[in-house]
Motif scaffolding. Structure first.
Motif, PDB file in Angstrom:
ATOM      1  N   ASN A 287      11.307   4.168 -16.461  1.00  0.00           N
ATOM      2  CA  ASN A 287      12.443   4.608 -17.055  1.00  0.00           C
ATOM      3  C   ASN A 287      13.795   4.353 -16.058  1.00  0.00           C
ATOM      4  O   ASN A 287      14.775   4.550 -16.488  1.00  0.00           O
ATOM      5  CB  ASN A 287      12.526   5.978 -17.606  1.00  0.00           C
ATOM      6  CG  ASN A 287      11.969   6.150 -19.141  1.00  0.00           C
ATOM      7  OD1 ASN A 287      11.216   5.157 -19.485  1.00  0.00           O
ATOM      8  ND2 ASN A 287      11.930   7.080 -19.475  1.00  0.00           N
ATOM      9  N   ARG A 288      13.422   4.011 -14.799  1.00  0.00           N
ATOM     10  CA  ARG A 288      14.869   3.554 -14.085  1.00  0.00           C
ATOM     11  C   ARG A 288      14.157   2.894 -13.182  1.00  0.00           C
ATOM     12  O   ARG A 288      12.731   2.489 -12.721  1.00  0.00           O
ATOM     13  CB  ARG A 288      15.314   5.049 -13.453  1.00  0.00           C
ATOM     14  CG  ARG A 288      14.344   5.700 -12.486  1.00  0.00           C
ATOM     15  CD  ARG A 288      14.995   6.955 -12.173  1.00  0.00           C
ATOM     16  NE  ARG A 288      16.247   6.953 -11.231  1.00  0.00           N
ATOM     17  CZ  ARG A 288      16.282   7.162  -9.856  1.00  0.00           C
ATOM     18  NH1 ARG A 288      15.270   7.287  -9.267  1.00  0.00           N
ATOM     19  NH2 ARG A 288      17.507   7.044  -9.270  1.00  0.00           N
ATOM     20  N   GLU A 289      15.240   2.051 -12.262  1.00  0.00           N
ATOM     21  CA  GLU A 289      15.014   1.024 -11.300  1.00  0.00           C
ATOM     22  C   GLU A 289      15.544   1.696 -10.148  1.00  0.00           C
ATOM     23  O   GLU A 289      16.697   1.797 -10.103  1.00  0.00           O
ATOM     24  CB  GLU A 289      15.643  -0.151 -11.935  1.00  0.00           C
ATOM     25  CG  GLU A 289      15.018  -0.924 -12.966  1.00  0.00           C
ATOM     26  CD  GLU A 289      15.717  -2.217 -13.121  1.00  0.00           C
ATOM     27  OE1 GLU A 289      16.652  -2.795 -12.160  1.00  0.00           O
ATOM     28  OE2 GLU A 289      15.588  -2.870 -14.103  1.00  0.00           O
ATOM     29  N   VAL A 290      14.701   1.707  -9.060  1.00  0.00           N
ATOM     30  CA  VAL A 290      14.902   2.259  -7.889  1.00  0.00           C
ATOM     31  C   VAL A 290      14.327   1.305  -6.699  1.00  0.00           C
ATOM     32  O   VAL A 290      13.633   0.346  -7.052  1.00  0.00           O
ATOM     33  CB  VAL A 290      14.631   3.700  -7.385  1.00  0.00           C
ATOM     34  CG1 VAL A 290      14.999   4.695  -8.592  1.00  0.00           C
ATOM     35  CG2 VAL A 290      12.718   3.810  -7.741  1.00  0.00           C
ATOM     36  N   LYS A 291      14.790   1.515  -5.421  1.00  0.00           N
ATOM     37  CA  LYS A 291      14.330   0.764  -4.364  1.00  0.00           C
ATOM     38  C   LYS A 291      12.839   1.192  -4.257  1.00  0.00           C
ATOM     39  O   LYS A 291      12.504   2.263  -4.525  1.00  0.00           O
ATOM     40  CB  LYS A 291      15.187   1.075  -3.075  1.00  0.00           C
ATOM     41  CG  LYS A 291      14.531   0.601  -1.787  1.00  0.00           C
ATOM     42  CD  LYS A 291      15.401   1.197  -0.591  1.00  0.00           C
ATOM     43  CE  LYS A 291      14.600   0.587   0.780  1.00  0.00           C
ATOM     44  NZ  LYS A 291      15.273   1.282   1.933  1.00  0.00           N
ATOM     45  N   ALA A 292      12.084   0.197  -4.210  1.00  0.00           N
ATOM     46  CA  ALA A 292      10.578   0.213  -3.880  1.00  0.00           C
ATOM     47  C   ALA A 292      10.236   0.895  -2.521  1.00  0.00           C
ATOM     48  O   ALA A 292      10.595   0.332  -1.563  1.00  0.00           O
ATOM     49  CB  ALA A 292       9.838  -0.969  -4.205  1.00  0.00           C
ATOM     50  N   VAL A 293       9.701   2.159  -2.455  1.00  0.00           N
ATOM     51  CA  VAL A 293       9.292   2.826  -1.149  1.00  0.00           C
ATOM     52  C   VAL A 293       7.847   2.870  -1.281  1.00  0.00           C
ATOM     53  O   VAL A 293       7.416   3.655  -2.052  1.00  0.00           O
ATOM     54  CB  VAL A 293      10.295   3.980  -1.200  1.00  0.00           C
ATOM     55  CG1 VAL A 293       9.673   4.789   0.157  1.00  0.00           C
ATOM     56  CG2 VAL A 293      11.839   4.022  -1.120  1.00  0.00           C
ATOM     57  N   GLY A 294       7.146   2.456  -0.249  1.00  0.00           N
ATOM     58  CA  GLY A 294       6.016   2.806  -0.072  1.00  0.00           C
ATOM     59  C   GLY A 294       5.580   3.925   0.859  1.00  0.00           C
ATOM     60  O   GLY A 294       6.118   4.196   1.778  1.00  0.00           O
ATOM     61  N   ILE A 295       4.559   4.733   0.389  1.00  0.00           N
ATOM     62  CA  ILE A 295       4.223   5.824   1.303  1.00  0.00           C
ATOM     63  C   ILE A 295       2.687   5.956   1.227  1.00  0.00           C
ATOM     64  O   ILE A 295       1.856   6.033   0.596  1.00  0.00           O
ATOM     65  CB  ILE A 295       4.676   7.108   0.496  1.00  0.00           C
ATOM     66  CG1 ILE A 295       6.180   7.284   0.300  1.00  0.00           C
ATOM     67  CG2 ILE A 295       4.044   8.512   1.325  1.00  0.00           C
ATOM     68  CD1 ILE A 295       6.564   8.174  -0.673  1.00  0.00           C
ATOM     69  N   GLY A 296       2.145   5.845   2.712  1.00  0.00           N
ATOM     70  CA  GLY A 296       0.803   5.826   2.726  1.00  0.00           C
ATOM     71  C   GLY A 296       0.357   5.318   4.280  1.00  0.00           C
ATOM     72  O   GLY A 296       1.359   4.987   5.037  1.00  0.00           O
ATOM     73  N   ALA A 297      -0.730   5.027   4.438  1.00  0.00           N
ATOM     74  CA  ALA A 297      -1.325   4.549   5.589  1.00  0.00           C
ATOM     75  C   ALA A 297      -0.963   3.177   5.733  1.00  0.00           C
ATOM     76  O   ALA A 297      -0.831   2.167   5.114  1.00  0.00           O
ATOM     77  CB  ALA A 297      -3.023   4.729   5.369  1.00  0.00           C
ATOM     78  N   GLY A 298      -0.588   2.958   7.052  1.00  0.00           N
ATOM     79  CA  GLY A 298      -0.266   1.715   7.546  1.00  0.00           C
ATOM     80  C   GLY A 298       1.172   1.167   7.353  1.00  0.00           C
ATOM     81  O   GLY A 298       1.630   0.276   7.731  1.00  0.00           O
ATOM     82  N   LEU A 299       1.926   2.378   6.869  1.00  0.00           N
ATOM     83  CA  LEU A 299       3.303   2.051   6.732  1.00  0.00           C
ATOM     84  C   LEU A 299       4.234   2.863   7.443  1.00  0.00           C
ATOM     85  O   LEU A 299       3.750   3.857   8.052  1.00  0.00           O
ATOM     86  CB  LEU A 299       3.639   2.482   5.366  1.00  0.00           C
ATOM     87  CG  LEU A 299       2.850   1.416   4.280  1.00  0.00           C
ATOM     88  CD1 LEU A 299       3.244   1.907   2.722  1.00  0.00           C
ATOM     89  CD2 LEU A 299       2.783   0.033   4.320  1.00  0.00           C
ATOM     90  N   ARG A 300       5.555   2.650   7.632  1.00  0.00           N
ATOM     91  CA  ARG A 300       6.498   3.339   8.370  1.00  0.00           C
ATOM     92  C   ARG A 300       6.453   4.971   7.569  1.00  0.00           C
ATOM     93  O   ARG A 300       6.233   4.768   6.502  1.00  0.00           O
ATOM     94  CB  ARG A 300       7.856   2.842   8.438  1.00  0.00           C
ATOM     95  CG  ARG A 300       9.012   3.593   8.966  1.00  0.00           C
ATOM     96  CD  ARG A 300      10.289   3.068   8.911  1.00  0.00           C
ATOM     97  NE  ARG A 300      10.793   2.706   7.676  1.00  0.00           N
ATOM     98  CZ  ARG A 300      11.316   3.422   6.758  1.00  0.00           C
ATOM     99  NH1 ARG A 300      11.432   4.803   7.156  1.00  0.00           N
ATOM    100  NH2 ARG A 300      11.542   3.381   5.518  1.00  0.00           N
ATOM    101  N   THR A 301       6.358   5.968   8.475  1.00  0.00           N
ATOM    102  CA  THR A 301       6.581   7.240   7.946  1.00  0.00           C
ATOM    103  C   THR A 301       7.878   7.687   7.366  1.00  0.00           C
ATOM    104  O   THR A 301       8.888   7.251   8.009  1.00  0.00           O
ATOM    105  CB  THR A 301       6.314   8.295   9.017  1.00  0.00           C
ATOM    106  OG1 THR A 301       5.310   8.067   9.723  1.00  0.00           O
ATOM    107  CG2 THR A 301       6.359   9.796   8.687  1.00  0.00           C
ATOM    108  N   LYS A 302       7.791   8.072   6.060  1.00  0.00           N
ATOM    109  CA  LYS A 302       9.175   8.155   5.103  1.00  0.00           C
ATOM    110  C   LYS A 302       9.508   9.514   5.361  1.00  0.00           C
ATOM    111  O   LYS A 302       8.970  10.479   5.635  1.00  0.00           O
ATOM    112  CB  LYS A 302       8.641   7.764   3.776  1.00  0.00           C
ATOM    113  CG  LYS A 302       8.273   6.365   3.581  1.00  0.00           C
ATOM    114  CD  LYS A 302       9.062   5.372   3.998  1.00  0.00           C
ATOM    115  CE  LYS A 302       8.421   3.761   3.957  1.00  0.00           C
ATOM    116  NZ  LYS A 302       7.396   3.656   4.510  1.00  0.00           N
TER     117      LYS A 302
END
Length: 432
Positions: A46-61
């Motif tokens: 229901n909304r458009e936001v910046k896609a943020v990936g959270i998980g292994a192999g990615l920068r710690t958010k």
């Protein structure tokens, strides 16, 4: 179709493409990880936001929490805090208001935010019940689910759901006791309701219904850590481990339903126990993204808990945690203001960055750029390389040096300047 459903079918969504580009990894890596549940992308349909990936192999958010209290209820201040968190590059927000019109403040924050926003729906269920009936123990089961659905319709991207508190978990908590008690507000609401009504937690008992709602709006379930310790003496105890076992089983069911999950982690924990906690969570929850709350690695630094948390964040990220909830200087003392939010975001970003170097997300490339700029006494390049350029520039400008290429720490006795003038320019033959 949820992000996870699409990924399982081999489809790479626009959100997956955006995360891959931001992280410098392949789109197929993101798709495969979302399908397996080791990466989550909170993004309500229901909304458009910046896609943020959270998980292994990615920068710690890094997550920043905001929200009113019963003592301080200033919606404009909460909007300012949200803007400050975004300005200092928090990756997500959590709107945790418990004072005032809860629907209005949530919708105001959703409207101004271009990053994923999370919430704790049981807060609204409990508070509305308290206002109407006098105590959270009188909550109807339906209001818990109605709060989840209402917030999902509004566009909340990830929700802390207190579904892992069950009768067995509470038995273990009661048998062992705790030095610091139970500090999760959502956990306290649910636990009190269960004890008073002598019933199983509806969020656990009717977990499949929550999955139906989550699937419809594709919000990510943040599996709440209701049994987290609020004192170092209570860390990694039987109640916390029991809750983690329950969470692992619920995550299996969520993945079967195509619902993304992350797992919340301990709050107060000795630094030497952090690696073990990450390993335990990853093992029991099949490598689900781990969301560490702080963590706080000493109980005695009131007023400076953002520094304590930065240490905990660095250790946690280095051990494999994927997502860190910031802590501000006001932690344990007062509702944070905008300045506290700024300090909390910066401190936690520093900790996450340091931890990411340890786990190989980066190899200090930015640090090398800064080192070279310092060697050349190139102040503009130093500002550009800093995590917070405006702050670095402000401090130097407030105390300007007599010699433009130095700073007032060493002045004319600047070691870098001396070396640049005498050692680096010297003929190497003089050392033969």
């Amino acid at each position: 179709m949820t992000q996870m459903d699409e990924a399982k079918k081999g489809i790479i969504t626009e959100e997956m493409k955006a995360v891959a580009a931001a992280e410098g990894v392949s789109e197929e890596f993101i798709r495969k990880s979302v399908a397996q549940g080791t990466i989550a992308i909170p993004s309500n349909v229901n909304r458009e936001v910046k896609a943020v990936g959270i998980g292994a192999g990615l920068r710690t958010k890094v997550n920043a929490t905001i929200g009113t209290s019963t003592d301080i209820c200033d919606f404009d201040m909460e909007e300012e805090k949200a803007r400050v968190a975004m300005a200092y590059q928090a990756d997500t927000l959590m709107e945790l208001s418990v004072g005032g019109d809860l629907d209005e403040i949530r919708r105001r924050i959703l409207k101004i935010s271009d990053i994923p926003v999370g919430s704790v729906p049981v807060y609204q269920a409990a508070i509305e019940t308290i206002r109407e009936k006098g105590a959270a123990i009188y909550m109807d089961e339906d209001i818990m689910f109605k709060s989840i659905e209402k917030q999902a319709k509004d566009g909340i991207d990830f929700m802390a759901i207190h579904c892992s508190v069950n009768r067995e978990t509470l038995k273990r908590l009661k048998r062992q006791g705790r030095e610091g008690g139970l500090v999760s507000r959502g956990g306290a609401f649910v636990s009190a309701w269960m004890v008073e009504n002598d019933l199983e937690n509806p969020l656990y008992k009717n977990f499949d219904y929550i999955l139906e709602i989550a699937k419809e709006y594709d919000f990510c379930m943040s599996m709440a850590n209701a049994m987290r310790a609020g004192a170092l003496a209570d860390s990694t105890d039987r109640a916390a481990v029991q809750e983690l076992i329950v969470l692992g089983e619920l995550i299996d069911r969520a993945r079967e339903a195509g619902v993304q999950t992350i797992v919340e982690g301990p709050g107060h924990i000795p630094i030497n126990e952090i690696p073990a906690n990450v390993i335990l969570q990853k093992k029991l929850c099949r490598q689900a993204p781990f969301y560490m709350l702080g963590p706080i690695v000493t109980d005695i630094a009131a007023g400076y808990d953002h520094i304590v948390s930065s240490i905990g964040a660095a250790t946690s990220a280095g051990a494999g945690a994927d997502f860190i909830c910031y802590v501000t200087p006001a932690e344990h003392l007062a509702l944070p203001d905008a300045k506290d939010v700024k300090e909390g975001v910066i401190a936690t970003r520093i900790g996450a960055y340091v931890g990411d170097m340890q786990k190989g997300i980066h190899n200090g490339e930015k640090d090398l750029i800064m080192a070279n700029a310092r060697k050349k006494l190139n102040w503009e390049a130093q500002f550009d390389s800093a995590m917070c350029p405006a702050e670095a520039r402000r401090i130097r400008d407030e105390r300007p040096p007599a010699e433009e290429d130095t700073c007032t720490m060493c002045g004319s006795y600047c070691a870098v300047k001396i070396v640049n003038e005498w050692l680096d320019e010297a003929d190497t033959d003089v050392f033969d």
